[in-house]
Design a protein around this motif. Structure first.
Motif, PDB file in Angstrom:
ATOM      1  N   THR A  22      38.958  27.966  88.612  1.00  0.00           N
ATOM      2  CA  THR A  22      40.260  28.951  88.009  1.00  0.00           C
ATOM      3  C   THR A  22      40.377  30.337  88.412  1.00  0.00           C
ATOM      4  OG1 THR A  22      38.777  29.526  86.301  1.00  0.00           O
ATOM      5  CG2 THR A  22      40.076  28.345  85.689  1.00  0.00           C
ATOM      6  N   ALA A  23      40.934  30.873  88.140  1.00  0.00           N
ATOM      7  CA  ALA A  23      40.062  32.562  88.297  1.00  0.00           C
ATOM      8  C   ALA A  23      38.794  33.113  87.534  1.00  0.00           C
ATOM      9  CB  ALA A  23      40.988  33.559  88.302  1.00  0.00           C
ATOM     10  N   ARG A  24      38.940  32.814  86.707  1.00  0.00           N
ATOM     11  CA  ARG A  24      37.562  33.051  85.509  1.00  0.00           C
ATOM     12  C   ARG A  24      36.512  32.634  86.173  1.00  0.00           C
ATOM     13  NH1 ARG A  24      38.080  32.682  79.764  1.00  0.00           N
ATOM     14  NH2 ARG A  24      39.518  33.846  80.240  1.00  0.00           N
ATOM     15  N   HIS A  25      36.872  31.264  87.229  1.00  0.00           N
ATOM     16  CA  HIS A  25      35.857  31.033  87.486  1.00  0.00           C
ATOM     17  C   HIS A  25      34.691  31.393  88.701  1.00  0.00           C
ATOM     18  CE1 HIS A  25      36.622  26.471  85.606  1.00  0.00           C
ATOM     19  NE2 HIS A  25      35.523  27.519  85.420  1.00  0.00           N
ATOM     20  N   VAL A  26      35.730  31.846  89.530  1.00  0.00           N
ATOM     21  CA  VAL A  26      35.431  32.437  90.846  1.00  0.00           C
ATOM     22  C   VAL A  26      35.197  34.205  90.358  1.00  0.00           C
ATOM     23  CG1 VAL A  26      36.473  33.356  92.700  1.00  0.00           C
ATOM     24  CG2 VAL A  26      37.475  31.294  92.348  1.00  0.00           C
ATOM     25  N   VAL A  45      45.804  27.377  95.427  1.00  0.00           N
ATOM     26  CA  VAL A  45      46.648  26.724  94.686  1.00  0.00           C
ATOM     27  C   VAL A  45      47.591  26.693  93.835  1.00  0.00           C
ATOM     28  CG1 VAL A  45      46.957  23.574  94.432  1.00  0.00           C
ATOM     29  CG2 VAL A  45      44.999  24.945  95.685  1.00  0.00           C
ATOM     30  N   ARG A  46      48.415  26.705  93.906  1.00  0.00           N
ATOM     31  CA  ARG A  46      50.111  26.939  92.994  1.00  0.00           C
ATOM     32  C   ARG A  46      50.040  25.478  92.253  1.00  0.00           C
ATOM     33  NH1 ARG A  46      52.362  30.778  91.292  1.00  0.00           N
ATOM     34  NH2 ARG A  46      51.974  32.587  92.659  1.00  0.00           N
ATOM     35  N   VAL A  47      49.286  25.472  91.250  1.00  0.00           N
ATOM     36  CA  VAL A  47      49.475  24.153  90.516  1.00  0.00           C
ATOM     37  C   VAL A  47      50.737  24.036  89.254  1.00  0.00           C
ATOM     38  CG1 VAL A  47      48.557  22.525  89.410  1.00  0.00           C
ATOM     39  CG2 VAL A  47      47.417  23.742  90.323  1.00  0.00           C
ATOM     40  N   PHE A  48      51.651  25.147  88.418  1.00  0.00           N
ATOM     41  CA  PHE A  48      52.193  25.419  88.443  1.00  0.00           C
ATOM     42  C   PHE A  48      53.257  26.552  88.322  1.00  0.00           C
ATOM     43  CE2 PHE A  48      50.258  22.380  86.006  1.00  0.00           C
ATOM     44  CZ  PHE A  48      51.031  21.080  85.660  1.00  0.00           C
ATOM     45  N   ASN A  49      54.262  27.133  87.848  1.00  0.00           N
ATOM     46  CA  ASN A  49      55.024  28.462  88.321  1.00  0.00           C
ATOM     47  C   ASN A  49      53.439  29.153  88.293  1.00  0.00           C
ATOM     48  OD1 ASN A  49      56.561  29.993  88.663  1.00  0.00           O
ATOM     49  ND2 ASN A  49      57.389  30.140  86.709  1.00  0.00           N
ATOM     50  N   ARG A  55      40.061  26.812  95.911  1.00  0.00           N
ATOM     51  CA  ARG A  55      39.180  25.546  95.899  1.00  0.00           C
ATOM     52  C   ARG A  55      37.325  26.204  96.845  1.00  0.00           C
ATOM     53  NH1 ARG A  55      43.342  24.160  99.582  1.00  0.00           N
ATOM     54  NH2 ARG A  55      44.918  22.569  99.186  1.00  0.00           N
ATOM     55  N   PRO A  56      36.725  25.866  96.393  1.00  0.00           N
ATOM     56  CA  PRO A  56      35.459  26.050  96.614  1.00  0.00           C
ATOM     57  C   PRO A  56      35.197  26.964  97.841  1.00  0.00           C
ATOM     58  CG  PRO A  56      35.562  24.761  95.127  1.00  0.00           C
ATOM     59  CD  PRO A  56      36.769  24.467  95.356  1.00  0.00           C
TER      60      PRO A  56
END
Length: 70
Positions: A22-26, A45-49, A55-56
Motif C-alpha cells: 500500500t502507499a502507507r507501506h511504501v 497496480v489499480r486494484v479498484f477505482n 509491487r516491491p
C-alpha cells in the motif's frame, strides 16, 4: 476448487512471492508521508477505482534509479 492458470512466463521470477504494498507501506519504507508517495510516479497496480498497490520490485527500482554516489 478454483483452477490456477499455469503461467510459464512468470515461473521463477518471484512474482507471487512478495505481496503488493500500500502507499502507507511504501511511505514507511521511504521515510515519507503516504500522500507524497502518489507524487513519486512509481508504477502501480489499480486494484479498484480508488485502490492502488505497488509491487516491491517497482519500489526497489525507483530507489535504484534515485541512488547517487555521495
Amino acid at each position: 476448487m478454483r483452477r490456477v492458470e499455469n503461467r510459464p512466463d512468470l515461473v521463477g521470477d518471484g512474482w507471487d512471492a512478495e505481496p503488493l504494498m500500500t502507499a502507507r507501506h511504501v511511505a514507511r519504507a521511504l521515510g515519507i508521508s503516504p500522500k507524497r508517495v502518489y507524487e513519486l510516479q512509481i508504477p502501480c497496480v489499480r486494484v479498484f477505482n480508488r485502490t492502488l498497490r505497488y509491487r516491491p520490485a517497482d519500489v526497489r527500482a525507483f530507489i535504484d534509479r534515485r541512488t547517487e554516489a555521495a
